[in-house]
Design a protein around this motif. Structure first.
Motif, PDB file in Angstrom:
ATOM      1  N   GLU A  73      -7.576   3.551  -1.168  1.00  0.00           N
ATOM      2  CA  GLU A  73      -7.248   3.086  -2.515  1.00  0.00           C
ATOM      3  C   GLU A  73      -6.002   3.797  -3.006  1.00  0.00           C
ATOM      4  OE1 GLU A  73     -10.409   2.974  -5.376  1.00  0.00           O
ATOM      5  OE2 GLU A  73      -9.007   2.820  -7.059  1.00  0.00           O
ATOM      6  N   CYS A  74      -5.075   3.011  -3.519  1.00  0.00           N
ATOM      7  CA  CYS A  74      -3.817   3.526  -4.050  1.00  0.00           C
ATOM      8  C   CYS A  74      -4.074   4.338  -5.326  1.00  0.00           C
ATOM      9  CB  CYS A  74      -2.915   2.331  -4.357  1.00  0.00           C
ATOM     10  SG  CYS A  74      -1.352   2.799  -5.100  1.00  0.00           S
ATOM     11  N   PRO A  75      -3.338   5.438  -5.525  1.00  0.00           N
ATOM     12  CA  PRO A  75      -3.564   6.258  -6.720  1.00  0.00           C
ATOM     13  C   PRO A  75      -3.012   5.636  -7.999  1.00  0.00           C
ATOM     14  CG  PRO A  75      -1.735   7.156  -5.439  1.00  0.00           C
ATOM     15  CD  PRO A  75      -2.342   6.036  -4.617  1.00  0.00           C
ATOM     16  N   TRP A  76      -2.193   4.584  -7.916  1.00  0.00           N
ATOM     17  CA  TRP A  76      -1.530   4.083  -9.121  1.00  0.00           C
ATOM     18  C   TRP A  76      -2.237   2.929  -9.818  1.00  0.00           C
ATOM     19  CZ3 TRP A  76       4.479   4.207  -8.009  1.00  0.00           C
ATOM     20  CH2 TRP A  76       4.876   5.562  -7.975  1.00  0.00           C
ATOM     21  N   HIS A  77      -2.410   1.786  -9.154  1.00  0.00           N
ATOM     22  CA  HIS A  77      -2.904   0.608  -9.876  1.00  0.00           C
ATOM     23  C   HIS A  77      -4.166   0.023  -9.253  1.00  0.00           C
ATOM     24  CE1 HIS A  77       1.626   0.616  -9.971  1.00  0.00           C
ATOM     25  NE2 HIS A  77       1.325   0.887 -11.224  1.00  0.00           N
ATOM     26  N   GLY A  78      -4.876   0.846  -8.493  1.00  0.00           N
ATOM     27  CA  GLY A  78      -6.147   0.372  -7.936  1.00  0.00           C
ATOM     28  C   GLY A  78      -6.018  -0.569  -6.753  1.00  0.00           C
ATOM     29  N   GLY A  79      -4.842  -0.655  -6.157  1.00  0.00           N
ATOM     30  CA  GLY A  79      -4.710  -1.468  -4.944  1.00  0.00           C
ATOM     31  C   GLY A  79      -5.551  -0.867  -3.827  1.00  0.00           C
ATOM     32  N   ARG A  80      -6.161  -1.728  -3.007  1.00  0.00           N
ATOM     33  CA  ARG A  80      -6.977  -1.252  -1.889  1.00  0.00           C
ATOM     34  C   ARG A  80      -6.603  -2.014  -0.622  1.00  0.00           C
ATOM     35  NH1 ARG A  80     -11.924   1.355  -3.511  1.00  0.00           N
ATOM     36  NH2 ARG A  80     -13.037   0.478  -1.757  1.00  0.00           N
ATOM     37  N   GLY A  89      -6.804  -5.269  -6.285  1.00  0.00           N
ATOM     38  CA  GLY A  89      -5.664  -4.800  -7.066  1.00  0.00           C
ATOM     39  C   GLY A  89      -4.475  -5.733  -6.930  1.00  0.00           C
ATOM     40  N   PRO A  90      -3.319  -5.249  -7.365  1.00  0.00           N
ATOM     41  CA  PRO A  90      -2.152  -6.126  -7.479  1.00  0.00           C
ATOM     42  C   PRO A  90      -1.366  -6.302  -6.183  1.00  0.00           C
ATOM     43  CG  PRO A  90      -1.622  -3.939  -8.285  1.00  0.00           C
ATOM     44  CD  PRO A  90      -3.068  -3.892  -7.867  1.00  0.00           C
ATOM     45  N   VAL A  91      -1.911  -5.890  -5.036  1.00  0.00           N
ATOM     46  CA  VAL A  91      -1.098  -5.948  -3.818  1.00  0.00           C
ATOM     47  C   VAL A  91      -1.014  -7.373  -3.272  1.00  0.00           C
ATOM     48  CG1 VAL A  91      -1.524  -3.562  -3.200  1.00  0.00           C
ATOM     49  CG2 VAL A  91      -3.050  -5.296  -2.348  1.00  0.00           C
ATOM     50  N   VAL A  92       0.165  -7.747  -2.849  1.00  0.00           N
ATOM     51  CA  VAL A  92       0.347  -9.071  -2.255  1.00  0.00           C
ATOM     52  C   VAL A  92       0.757  -8.978  -0.795  1.00  0.00           C
ATOM     53  CG1 VAL A  92       0.874 -10.275  -4.402  1.00  0.00           C
ATOM     54  CG2 VAL A  92       2.718  -9.185  -3.139  1.00  0.00           C
ATOM     55  N   LEU A 105       3.531   4.357   2.237  1.00  0.00           N
ATOM     56  CA  LEU A 105       3.667   3.894   0.854  1.00  0.00           C
ATOM     57  C   LEU A 105       2.901   2.611   0.604  1.00  0.00           C
ATOM     58  CD1 LEU A 105       7.515   4.453   0.366  1.00  0.00           C
ATOM     59  CD2 LEU A 105       5.632   6.056  -0.073  1.00  0.00           C
ATOM     60  N   CYS A 106       2.332   2.524  -0.583  1.00  0.00           N
ATOM     61  CA  CYS A 106       1.675   1.288  -1.014  1.00  0.00           C
ATOM     62  C   CYS A 106       2.701   0.155  -1.038  1.00  0.00           C
ATOM     63  CB  CYS A 106       1.086   1.498  -2.409  1.00  0.00           C
ATOM     64  SG  CYS A 106       0.189   0.057  -3.032  1.00  0.00           S
ATOM     65  N   THR A 107       2.268  -1.041  -0.650  1.00  0.00           N
ATOM     66  CA  THR A 107       3.195  -2.175  -0.607  1.00  0.00           C
ATOM     67  C   THR A 107       3.448  -2.750  -2.000  1.00  0.00           C
ATOM     68  OG1 THR A 107       1.385  -3.741  -0.247  1.00  0.00           O
ATOM     69  CG2 THR A 107       2.443  -2.822   1.714  1.00  0.00           C
ATOM     70  N   HIS A 108       2.717  -2.299  -3.014  1.00  0.00           N
ATOM     71  CA  HIS A 108       2.927  -2.830  -4.362  1.00  0.00           C
ATOM     72  C   HIS A 108       4.126  -2.180  -5.037  1.00  0.00           C
ATOM     73  CE1 HIS A 108       1.827  -2.852  -8.807  1.00  0.00           C
ATOM     74  NE2 HIS A 108       2.286  -4.047  -8.522  1.00  0.00           N
ATOM     75  N   ALA A 109       4.045  -0.878  -5.312  1.00  0.00           N
ATOM     76  CA  ALA A 109       5.174  -0.210  -5.976  1.00  0.00           C
ATOM     77  C   ALA A 109       5.420   1.169  -5.381  1.00  0.00           C
ATOM     78  CB  ALA A 109       4.937  -0.135  -7.478  1.00  0.00           C
ATOM     79  N   ALA A 110       5.103   1.296  -4.092  1.00  0.00           N
ATOM     80  CA  ALA A 110       5.517   2.455  -3.301  1.00  0.00           C
ATOM     81  C   ALA A 110       4.889   3.792  -3.720  1.00  0.00           C
ATOM     82  CB  ALA A 110       7.035   2.558  -3.257  1.00  0.00           C
ATOM     83  N   ALA A 111       3.665   3.757  -4.235  1.00  0.00           N
ATOM     84  CA  ALA A 111       2.931   5.015  -4.435  1.00  0.00           C
ATOM     85  C   ALA A 111       2.607   5.619  -3.069  1.00  0.00           C
ATOM     86  CB  ALA A 111       1.631   4.752  -5.179  1.00  0.00           C
ATOM     87  N   ARG A 112       2.432   6.915  -3.043  1.00  0.00           N
ATOM     88  CA  ARG A 112       2.073   7.592  -1.799  1.00  0.00           C
ATOM     89  C   ARG A 112       0.553   7.473  -1.610  1.00  0.00           C
ATOM     90  NH1 ARG A 112       6.383   9.902   0.063  1.00  0.00           N
ATOM     91  NH2 ARG A 112       5.176  10.913   1.680  1.00  0.00           N
TER      92      ARG A 112
END
Ligand code: FES
Length: 109
Positions: free
Chosen positions: A66-73, A84-87, A47-54
């Motif tokens: 690259e995450c499918p939701w908000h462009g996190g990489r 993207g928005p990942v912290v 899961l993405c560490t931002h909002a748990a997209a697969r």
């Protein structure tokens, strides 16, 4: 120091083409297994560490996923969030091949 590692078989090497990724399960846990363009392998949490997209539903671009939701990489060499928005970084796991079996290493705690 150098704690014990438990190796779980997650796939046969032939199941994941070069330049692709696959969601896999082993030992009651999920991982994503990546077979990079240069032939190397790596594995991460699913899961993405931002909002748990697969992340397996996103895109693999070289050694970056690259995450499918908000462009996190995330950089798959280090797990670092690079866009993207990942912290928080993505957790990576060691991978090793034993003949045709792909194994993911988990630290035993
Ligand atoms: Fe992955 Fe938002 S859930 S960038």
């Amino acid at each position: 120091m150098g704690g014990e590692v438990k190796w779980l078989r997650v796939a046969a090497a032939g199941e994941v083409a070069t330049g692709s990724m696959k969601a896999v399960e082993a030992g009651g846990r999920e991982f994503i297994l990546y077979h990079l363009d240069d032939g190397s392998w790596c594995a991460s949490d699913p899961l993405c560490t931002h909002a748990a997209a697969r992340l397996a539903e996103g895109w693999l671009d070289g050694a970056t996923v690259e995450c499918p939701w908000h462009g996190g990489r995330f950089d798959l060499r280090t797990g670092a969030g690079v866009a993207g928005p990942v912290v928080e970084d993505l957790r990576l796991y060691e991978v090793r091949l034993e003949s045709d079996d792909v194994l993911v290493g988990l630290a035993v705690v």
